[in-house]
Design a protein around this motif. Structure first.
Motif, PDB file in Angstrom:
ATOM      1  N   HIS A   1      39.236  40.354  48.420  1.00 16.97           N
ATOM      2  CA  HIS A   1      38.656  39.284  49.230  1.00 16.97           C
ATOM      3  C   HIS A   1      39.745  38.683  50.109  1.00 16.97           C
ATOM      4  O   HIS A   1      40.916  39.027  49.970  1.00 16.97           O
ATOM      5  CB  HIS A   1      38.007  38.212  48.349  1.00 16.97           C
TER       6      HIS A   1
ATOM      7  N   HIS B   1      41.292  35.827  50.465  1.00 18.53           N
ATOM      8  CA  HIS B   1      42.176  34.685  50.186  1.00 18.53           C
ATOM      9  C   HIS B   1      43.633  35.055  50.428  1.00 18.53           C
ATOM     10  O   HIS B   1      44.052  36.183  50.163  1.00 18.53           O
ATOM     11  CB  HIS B   1      41.959  34.178  48.754  1.00 18.53           C
TER      12      HIS B   1
ATOM     13  N   GLU C   1      46.549  34.690  49.141  1.00 23.78           N
ATOM     14  CA  GLU C   1      47.513  35.283  48.205  1.00 23.78           C
ATOM     15  C   GLU C   1      47.185  36.742  47.890  1.00 23.78           C
ATOM     16  O   GLU C   1      47.916  37.406  47.171  1.00 23.78           O
ATOM     17  CB  GLU C   1      47.615  34.448  46.922  1.00 23.78           C
ATOM     18  N   HIS C   2      46.077  37.255  48.451  1.00 20.36           N
ATOM     19  CA  HIS C   2      45.669  38.630  48.190  1.00 20.36           C
ATOM     20  C   HIS C   2      45.877  39.548  49.397  1.00 20.36           C
ATOM     21  O   HIS C   2      45.954  40.750  49.251  1.00 20.36           O
ATOM     22  CB  HIS C   2      44.183  38.674  47.792  1.00 20.36           C
TER      23      HIS C   2
ATOM     24  N   HIS D   1      33.068  33.535  44.059  1.00 18.82           N
ATOM     25  CA  HIS D   1      34.420  32.966  44.218  1.00 18.82           C
ATOM     26  C   HIS D   1      34.665  32.708  45.710  1.00 18.82           C
ATOM     27  O   HIS D   1      35.294  31.737  46.100  1.00 18.82           O
ATOM     28  CB  HIS D   1      35.437  33.948  43.644  1.00 18.82           C
TER      29      HIS D   1
ATOM     30  N   ASP E   1      39.187  38.089  41.774  1.00 19.57           N
ATOM     31  CA  ASP E   1      38.971  36.703  41.334  1.00 19.57           C
ATOM     32  C   ASP E   1      37.517  36.463  40.939  1.00 19.57           C
ATOM     33  O   ASP E   1      37.086  35.316  40.815  1.00 19.57           O
ATOM     34  CB  ASP E   1      39.372  35.721  42.450  1.00 19.57           C
TER      35      ASP E   1
HETATM   36 ZN   LIG Z   1      40.668  34.072  45.498  1.00 24.82          ZN
END
Ligand SMILES: [Zn+2]
Length: 507
Positions: free
Chosen positions: A262, A264, A266-267, A338, A357
């Protein structure tokens, strides 16, 4: 931080089940003071010497014919293993004697003049407590809730809730400190490490960075890249790039594809970089691709700590229903909740789920404004249809009972993945009911939030210090309030404006 199972504080209500050698403690489940004392009792009682039972019409006759509901609601009653009924202050002293830390209080409490003093103080609190203990919004649900709940005013509710917190404050702070020690230990154990599992087919690369390190230390979420059968999943943010580069240098494994679960930060911050250094093509879902090109400006706290990713650049591929790996194929499972674009990867042969997540512990109390808990519920129900033996989370936790996955404290959680998902489902369903009832009763959002974290539920106070610390440091972005809001998201278009829509909705 959230891997604990739901420690439901609702006591066993079947007195026939209660062990006869245990002290049966009959307390008023509507009273915040009584509930708080029960929390203390449960912390003290490590050897199950007591069984706490909220007073109700049904259980009393089954327990002992001498017990009357009005007496029991008036003061604490304890039924000893010898069949003696002890009440009020004497019951408190009797319980105190059972545990070493409180033994002296129990012994002195039965001697002159302390017994008189104790009885006087107990009498005073017992007489006045009821005025403070009128709950609403579902935090109370025992003997005569209807008569109390409707007429209770918010003033009474807040005094009750605040009092409950105040009495537990030492426990709250202690639990917060113990959780912090655990987080530091896990951080130390995982710093710069790589965990190779399943004969090297699965590797967890722990990612670090100066500012990103504050997240595992303060909140307990570890940053990882998962490498599964040649596929690199979620390669971290730009501020973790040096740590990822060090891993790649030490690792001889070939990377065949780079995937993000996804969008976000930090990914996804290293997708293009990893693709360039490894030569592996990027795969993302169509919705993730829209979120990433262009990538929206992050709130400054997240941009400072994690790092603002740059836009996803061509070439990249869009994920279809399956992804080929070196030796098998993974199913791509849409798991919104999420965030809207979330996908999970499932290997039916290994019975392994790379959940990203989509599962963040059975009890997760501080979501960000992207979370839509009703969609999350539907996604978890879908995951319940899979045969899962190993569940790998996107933030460093592995849930499995499989013996070929060795122990690794703080990372490997010995728990059946399906049971963990089912516990999360139960928790979210309970929350949904609680929140829907709150809105139907037109309660203010802060009251609904409090009713979702009744102090009678152990996790409410155990994670309170950590949750409030997260709220403070993220400027309210990740908080228990967001959890309530996550059940009432408008069904707006999930496409690129989602960040702004939700940010402004949360203000
Ligand atoms: Zn996430």
């Amino acid at each position: 931080m959230n891997e604990r199972p739901i420690a439901e504080a609702t006591p066993r209500s079947d007195p026939a089940q209660a062990e006869v050698w245990a002290y049966r403690v009959l307390y008023d489940g509507q009273c915040e003071i009584c509930q708080a004392c029960v929390s203390w009792l449960k912390v003290l009682d490590r050897n199950d010497k007591t069984v706490c039972l909220p007073v109700s019409m049904e259980i009393l006759p089954a327990l002992d014919s001498r017990l009357r509901i009005d007496d029991c609601l008036r003061q604490l009653h304890v039924l000893t293993p010898e069949g003696e009924v002890v009440v009020g202050w004497d019951a408190v002293a009797c319980l105190a004697r059972l545990f070493p830390p409180t033994w002296l209080i129990g012994v002195l409490g039965q001697r002159f003049p302390f017994c008189h003093l104790g009885r006087f103080l107990y009498g005073f609190v017992a007489k006045n407590r009821y005025a403070l203990s009128k709950c609403r919004g579902g935090a109370c649900r025992i003997a005569r809730p209807e008569s109390v709940r409707r007429q209770a005013r918010f003033g009474a509710f807040w005094s009750c809730y605040t009092l409950g917190l105040f009495i537990r404050l030492p426990l709250v702070l202690l639990a917060g400190a113990m959780a912090a020690v655990q987080r530091v230990k896990t951080f130390e154990r995982t710093y710069g490490k790589r965990l190779d599992l399943l004969d090297g087919k699965l590797s967890i690369l722990f990612l670090n960075g100066v500012l990103p390190n504050t997240v595992p230390l303060l909140f307990g979420e570890l940053f990882t890249m998962v490498l599964y059968d040649g596929i690199a999943v979620d390669p971290g943010s730009p501020k973790m790039r040096r740590s990822l580069a060090r891993h790649l240098k030490r690792m001889k494994r070939r990377i065949t594809k780079v995937i993000a679960t996804h969008a976000h930060e930090e990914h996804v911050g290293n997708l293009n970089w990893l693709s360039a250094v490894s030569g592996a093509p990027i795969y993302v879902s169509p919705m993730t691709a829209e979120f990433l090109a262009p990538f929206k400006k992050l709130p400054w706290v997240r941009a400072t700590i994690i790092g603002q990713p740059s836009d996803l650049k061509q070439p990249y591929n869009l994920l279809e229903e399956v992804v080929e790996t070196e030796s098998t194929r993974l199913e791509v499972i849409p798991t919104p909740g999420h965030c809207d674009d979330h996908i999970a990867l499932y290997d039916p042969k290994e019975k392994l789920l790379l959940a990203g997540d989509a599962f963040m512990g059975s009890y997760f109390a501080t979501p960000n404004p992207d979370v839509d808990s009703r969609r999350w519920l539907a996604s978890l129900e879908r995951l319940m249809g899979l045969d899962i033996e190993i569940l790998v989370e996107g933030h460093g936790h592995i849930h499995t009972m499989r013996a070929d996955i060795p122990d690794f404290p703080g990372v490997v959680i010995r728990e059946d993945p399906k049971r963990a998902i089912s516990a999360k489902l139960d928790y979210l369903r309970w929350l949904r009911e609680q929140i829907e009832t709150g809105f139907q009763e037109q309660l203010p959002i802060r009251v609904i939030e409090a009713s979702c974290f009744p102090w009678g539920r152990r996790t409410s106070w155990e994670t309170c210090a950590t949750d409030e610390c997260i709220r403070l440091l993220s400027l309210g972005h990740f908080s228990r309030t967001e959890l309530v809001k996550s059940f009432v998201r408008p069904n707006a278009s999930p496409l690129p404006t989602v960040y702004e829509v939700r940010m402004s909705a949360s203000n």
